[in-house]
Design a protein around this motif. Structure first.
Motif, PDB file in Angstrom:
ATOM      1  N   PRO A 158       0.801  -1.233   0.000  1.00  0.00           N
ATOM      2  CA  PRO A 158       0.000   0.000   0.000  1.00  0.00           C
ATOM      3  C   PRO A 158       0.831   1.279   0.000  1.00  0.00           C
ATOM      4  CG  PRO A 158      -0.833  -1.566   1.620  1.00  0.00           C
ATOM      5  CD  PRO A 158       0.470  -2.121   1.121  1.00  0.00           C
ATOM      6  N   SER A 159       2.105   1.195   0.373  1.00  0.00           N
ATOM      7  CA  SER A 159       2.926   2.410   0.389  1.00  0.00           C
ATOM      8  C   SER A 159       3.615   2.643  -0.960  1.00  0.00           C
ATOM      9  CB  SER A 159       3.983   2.316   1.494  1.00  0.00           C
ATOM     10  OG  SER A 159       4.890   1.271   1.214  1.00  0.00           O
ATOM     11  N   ASP A 160       3.447   1.706  -1.887  1.00  0.00           N
ATOM     12  CA  ASP A 160       4.039   1.839  -3.223  1.00  0.00           C
ATOM     13  C   ASP A 160       3.103   2.682  -4.098  1.00  0.00           C
ATOM     14  OD1 ASP A 160       4.846   1.384  -5.916  1.00  0.00           O
ATOM     15  OD2 ASP A 160       5.770  -0.514  -5.324  1.00  0.00           O
ATOM     16  N   PRO A 161       3.636   3.690  -4.809  1.00  0.00           N
ATOM     17  CA  PRO A 161       2.756   4.494  -5.682  1.00  0.00           C
ATOM     18  C   PRO A 161       2.030   3.655  -6.731  1.00  0.00           C
ATOM     19  CG  PRO A 161       4.957   5.468  -5.544  1.00  0.00           C
ATOM     20  CD  PRO A 161       5.033   4.142  -4.849  1.00  0.00           C
ATOM     21  N   ALA A 162       2.576   2.472  -7.047  1.00  0.00           N
ATOM     22  CA  ALA A 162       1.920   1.614  -8.045  1.00  0.00           C
ATOM     23  C   ALA A 162       0.714   0.883  -7.462  1.00  0.00           C
ATOM     24  CB  ALA A 162       2.927   0.593  -8.590  1.00  0.00           C
ATOM     25  N   TYR A 163       0.508   0.989  -6.154  1.00  0.00           N
ATOM     26  CA  TYR A 163      -0.612   0.317  -5.495  1.00  0.00           C
ATOM     27  C   TYR A 163      -1.924   0.924  -5.981  1.00  0.00           C
ATOM     28  CZ  TYR A 163      -3.278  -1.737  -1.595  1.00  0.00           C
ATOM     29  OH  TYR A 163      -4.165  -2.442  -0.824  1.00  0.00           O
ATOM     30  N   GLY A 164      -2.777   0.067  -6.476  1.00  0.00           N
ATOM     31  CA  GLY A 164      -4.074   0.542  -6.961  1.00  0.00           C
ATOM     32  C   GLY A 164      -4.041   1.105  -8.361  1.00  0.00           C
ATOM     33  N   ARG A 165      -2.893   0.958  -9.049  1.00  0.00           N
ATOM     34  CA  ARG A 165      -2.818   1.425 -10.434  1.00  0.00           C
ATOM     35  C   ARG A 165      -2.490   0.246 -11.339  1.00  0.00           C
ATOM     36  NH1 ARG A 165       0.737   6.858 -10.064  1.00  0.00           N
ATOM     37  NH2 ARG A 165       0.517   6.716 -12.313  1.00  0.00           N
ATOM     38  N   PRO A 166      -3.381  -0.074 -12.286  1.00  0.00           N
ATOM     39  CA  PRO A 166      -3.163  -1.229 -13.161  1.00  0.00           C
ATOM     40  C   PRO A 166      -1.820  -1.134 -13.879  1.00  0.00           C
ATOM     41  CG  PRO A 166      -5.343  -0.289 -13.505  1.00  0.00           C
ATOM     42  CD  PRO A 166      -4.618   0.640 -12.588  1.00  0.00           C
ATOM     43  N   ASP A 167      -1.164  -2.276 -14.082  1.00  0.00           N
ATOM     44  CA  ASP A 167       0.139  -2.276 -14.748  1.00  0.00           C
ATOM     45  C   ASP A 167       0.178  -3.235 -15.935  1.00  0.00           C
ATOM     46  OD1 ASP A 167       0.000  -4.650 -13.388  1.00  0.00           O
ATOM     47  OD2 ASP A 167       2.064  -4.568 -12.634  1.00  0.00           O
ATOM     48  N   CYS A 168      -1.003  -3.697 -16.364  1.00  0.00           N
ATOM     49  CA  CYS A 168      -1.105  -4.609 -17.509  1.00  0.00           C
ATOM     50  C   CYS A 168      -0.380  -5.923 -17.252  1.00  0.00           C
ATOM     51  CB  CYS A 168      -0.632  -3.953 -18.808  1.00  0.00           C
ATOM     52  SG  CYS A 168      -1.765  -2.667 -19.360  1.00  0.00           S
ATOM     53  N   THR A 169      -0.170  -6.255 -16.003  1.00  0.00           N
ATOM     54  CA  THR A 169       0.348  -7.564 -15.623  1.00  0.00           C
ATOM     55  C   THR A 169      -0.612  -8.142 -14.589  1.00  0.00           C
ATOM     56  OG1 THR A 169       2.601  -6.804 -15.934  1.00  0.00           O
ATOM     57  CG2 THR A 169       2.309  -8.803 -14.633  1.00  0.00           C
ATOM     58  N   LEU A 170      -1.015  -9.382 -14.826  1.00  0.00           N
ATOM     59  CA  LEU A 170      -1.922 -10.025 -13.889  1.00  0.00           C
ATOM     60  C   LEU A 170      -1.121 -11.014 -13.055  1.00  0.00           C
ATOM     61  CD1 LEU A 170      -4.903  -9.818 -13.290  1.00  0.00           C
ATOM     62  CD2 LEU A 170      -5.308 -11.687 -14.887  1.00  0.00           C
ATOM     63  N   ASP A 171      -0.988 -10.731 -11.772  1.00  0.00           N
ATOM     64  CA  ASP A 171      -0.223 -11.640 -10.919  1.00  0.00           C
ATOM     65  C   ASP A 171      -0.802 -11.630  -9.507  1.00  0.00           C
ATOM     66  OD1 ASP A 171       0.648  -9.286  -9.757  1.00  0.00           O
ATOM     67  OD2 ASP A 171       2.584  -9.309 -10.774  1.00  0.00           O
ATOM     68  N   ALA A 172      -0.079 -12.252  -8.599  1.00  0.00           N
ATOM     69  CA  ALA A 172      -0.603 -12.423  -7.236  1.00  0.00           C
ATOM     70  C   ALA A 172      -0.924 -11.091  -6.573  1.00  0.00           C
ATOM     71  CB  ALA A 172       0.405 -13.208  -6.394  1.00  0.00           C
ATOM     72  N   SER A 173      -0.175 -10.032  -6.926  1.00  0.00           N
ATOM     73  CA  SER A 173      -0.441  -8.748  -6.272  1.00  0.00           C
ATOM     74  C   SER A 173      -1.855  -8.249  -6.599  1.00  0.00           C
ATOM     75  CB  SER A 173       0.616  -7.700  -6.657  1.00  0.00           C
ATOM     76  OG  SER A 173       0.577  -7.437  -8.027  1.00  0.00           O
ATOM     77  N   ASP A 174      -2.340  -8.575  -7.791  1.00  0.00           N
ATOM     78  CA  ASP A 174      -3.709  -8.176  -8.131  1.00  0.00           C
ATOM     79  C   ASP A 174      -4.718  -8.909  -7.259  1.00  0.00           C
ATOM     80  OD1 ASP A 174      -3.289  -6.354 -10.439  1.00  0.00           O
ATOM     81  OD2 ASP A 174      -2.272  -8.120 -11.230  1.00  0.00           O
ATOM     82  N   PHE A 175      -4.450 -10.184  -7.059  1.00  0.00           N
ATOM     83  CA  PHE A 175      -5.366 -10.968  -6.236  1.00  0.00           C
ATOM     84  C   PHE A 175      -5.385 -10.447  -4.789  1.00  0.00           C
ATOM     85  CE2 PHE A 175      -6.456 -14.607  -3.560  1.00  0.00           C
ATOM     86  CZ  PHE A 175      -7.694 -14.909  -4.091  1.00  0.00           C
ATOM     87  N   PHE A 176      -4.210 -10.178  -4.257  1.00  0.00           N
ATOM     88  CA  PHE A 176      -4.166  -9.679  -2.877  1.00  0.00           C
ATOM     89  C   PHE A 176      -4.758  -8.273  -2.776  1.00  0.00           C
ATOM     90  CE2 PHE A 176      -0.765 -12.950  -2.579  1.00  0.00           C
ATOM     91  CZ  PHE A 176      -1.428 -13.756  -1.667  1.00  0.00           C
ATOM     92  N   TYR A 177      -4.549  -7.492  -3.830  1.00  0.00           N
ATOM     93  CA  TYR A 177      -5.184  -6.167  -3.845  1.00  0.00           C
ATOM     94  C   TYR A 177      -6.704  -6.318  -3.808  1.00  0.00           C
ATOM     95  CZ  TYR A 177      -6.541  -1.472  -5.176  1.00  0.00           C
ATOM     96  OH  TYR A 177      -7.119  -0.225  -5.192  1.00  0.00           O
ATOM     97  N   TYR A 178      -7.189  -7.274  -4.600  1.00  0.00           N
ATOM     98  CA  TYR A 178      -8.637  -7.479  -4.596  1.00  0.00           C
ATOM     99  C   TYR A 178      -9.130  -7.864  -3.207  1.00  0.00           C
ATOM    100  CZ  TYR A 178     -13.357  -8.641  -5.597  1.00  0.00           C
ATOM    101  OH  TYR A 178     -14.718  -8.627  -5.557  1.00  0.00           O
ATOM    102  N   LEU A 179      -8.379  -8.742  -2.557  1.00  0.00           N
ATOM    103  CA  LEU A 179      -8.776  -9.141  -1.208  1.00  0.00           C
ATOM    104  C   LEU A 179      -8.844  -7.924  -0.277  1.00  0.00           C
ATOM    105  CD1 LEU A 179      -6.926 -12.502  -0.448  1.00  0.00           C
ATOM    106  CD2 LEU A 179      -9.320 -12.133  -1.089  1.00  0.00           C
ATOM    107  N   ASP A 180      -7.816  -7.071  -0.360  1.00  0.00           N
ATOM    108  CA  ASP A 180      -7.826  -5.850   0.454  1.00  0.00           C
ATOM    109  C   ASP A 180      -9.039  -4.990   0.134  1.00  0.00           C
ATOM    110  OD1 ASP A 180      -5.455  -6.592   1.600  1.00  0.00           O
ATOM    111  OD2 ASP A 180      -4.211  -5.132   0.527  1.00  0.00           O
TER     112      ASP A 180
END
Ligand SMILES: [Ca+2]
Ligand SMILES: [Ca+2]
Ligand SMILES: [Ca+2]
Length: 366
Positions: A339-361
């Motif tokens: 959550p402290s990364d500026p890329a948090y919550g901004r799509p990056d055209c890569t689908l990986d585990a971080s997207d899934f965990f973001y969804y959970l959050d």
């Protein structure tokens, strides 16, 4: 497990957010367009707008003649819900060329290095003829913001170098990693490669001259240069704007003099009206509301399947799981799980585990 989850999450309601749904903005004409050039005699009401460069010319921006197109979205997409509420899933802008066979089609942006003099140690040859037409966002300085700028607003304030360098109130911009606008108008002198939101594509063969009436299509890359965030901010303010620009060569003189540069049909031009419809147009699809809200129901046969309803519940969770498992681009929600990364919550055209965990959050947090 599933009924239990449903019961546990039934209390997560967002009925307080009006219009939490999916919207499609379709406009065959901009609400504003402006030849954003320091010496435009009638700014905002020209019948054509050219884009060209004054590359490395002191007193002028490298992207000297820019073209701004804007679309008011507030009557379709409810504004004012906060930039985090707008999840843009697709955006396409189209323009039409007004002049005939004046410039050469180049579908790929060139590095700033290809515009440096041969004697510069960083110079590179331009291996494909012509200069791309690029779509950027709009940044603002001086007295203006997105909400106060208008089609016929004054061009700019005091120039950094007279008569016009670094002066424009509304400039071709991208967002940096922290979400701050950066002016790209002087990118050759400032020696950086600005990634546009899109490069204009047409049916013309690369390297060939472009006939009048040719349509250029800009499919916005939502992962590039903060495009998704810029559009979300625009939707929140009720207006999305773009700068069209090209470092096409001009030979100097008023309005660029001669040179191999495009002119675009503006909304004031008769060609922008039916049956020609050659003004700038937009198609924009956006999901509005909580990030975790994708559907109303978990029943694939229900017409509201895949239609967000402003309520986050188990049906959204299972819908997202399906999207994620299928590798759907719509499941791309973040570039980081931190959550402290500026890329948090901004799509990056890569689908990986971080997207899934973001969804959970997002699911837990609404
Ligand atoms: Ca080129
Ligand atoms: Ca829902
Ligand atoms: Ca991602």
């Amino acid at each position: 497990m599933r009924p239990h989850l449903t019961a546990a999450l039934a209390c997560l309601s967002f009925s307080g957010i009006a219009g939490a749904q999916a919207f499609s903005v379709q406009a065959s004409l901009p609400d504003e367009d402006r030849w954003n050039y320091p010496f435009a005699p009638t700014p905002g009401t020209e019948l054509e707008a050219s884009t060209f460069g004054a590359t490395l010319v002191p007193g002028f921006d490298d992207y000297d003649a820019q073209f701004i197109v804007g679309f008011r979205t507030g009557s379709v997409v409810p504004p004012g819900l906060g930039e985090d509420a707008y999840h843009v899933e697709r955006c396409v802008v189209r323009l039409t060329v007004a002049n005939d066979l004046a410039f050469v089609y180049d579908p790929t942006p060139d590095s700033f290095r290809t515009l440096l003099p041969d004697t510069d140690p960083e110079a590179l040859p331009d291996l494909d003829p012509g200069r791309a037409v690029e779509l950027f966002g709009v940044g603002y300085r001086g007295a203006f913001t997105r909400t106060t700028w208008f089609e016929t607003a004054p061009f700019g304030g005091a120039p950094v170098v007279p008569p016009a360098q670094g002066a424009r109130f509304a400039f071709a911009g991208v967002l940096d990693d922290a979400g701050a606008p950066r002016d790209v108008s002087l990118k050759v002198r400032e020696r950086f490669d600005a990634d546009p939101y899109a490069a204009g594509l047409s049916a013309v063969t690369p390297g060939e001259r472009v006939p009048a009436g040719t349509e250029f299509v800009f499919e916005v890359d939502l992962c590039r240069s903060g495009a998704a965030l810029d559009l979300a901010r625009g939707l929140n303010d009720g207006v999305v704007r773009f700068t069209v620009a090209s470092l096409s060569p001009a030979t100097g003189g008023p309005g660029g003099g001669g040179g191999e540069f495009p002119r675009w049909v503006t909304r004031e031009n008769v060609l922008a009206l039916p049956p020609f419809n050659q003004g700038a147009s937009i198609e924009l699809d956006v999901r509005v509301g909580p990030a975790a809200d994708y559907t109303t129901t978990s029943d694939p046969l229900d017409p509201l399947y895949g239609v967000p309803d402003g309520v986050v519940d188990a049906s959204d969770f299972f819908f997202y799981l399906d999207l994620f498992a299928a590798g759907e681009p719509r499941a791309d929600l973040t570039g980081s799980s931190d959550p402290s990364d500026p890329a948090y919550g901004r799509p990056d055209c890569t689908l990986d585990a971080s997207d899934f965990f973001y969804y959970l959050d997002a699911f837990v947090g609404g």
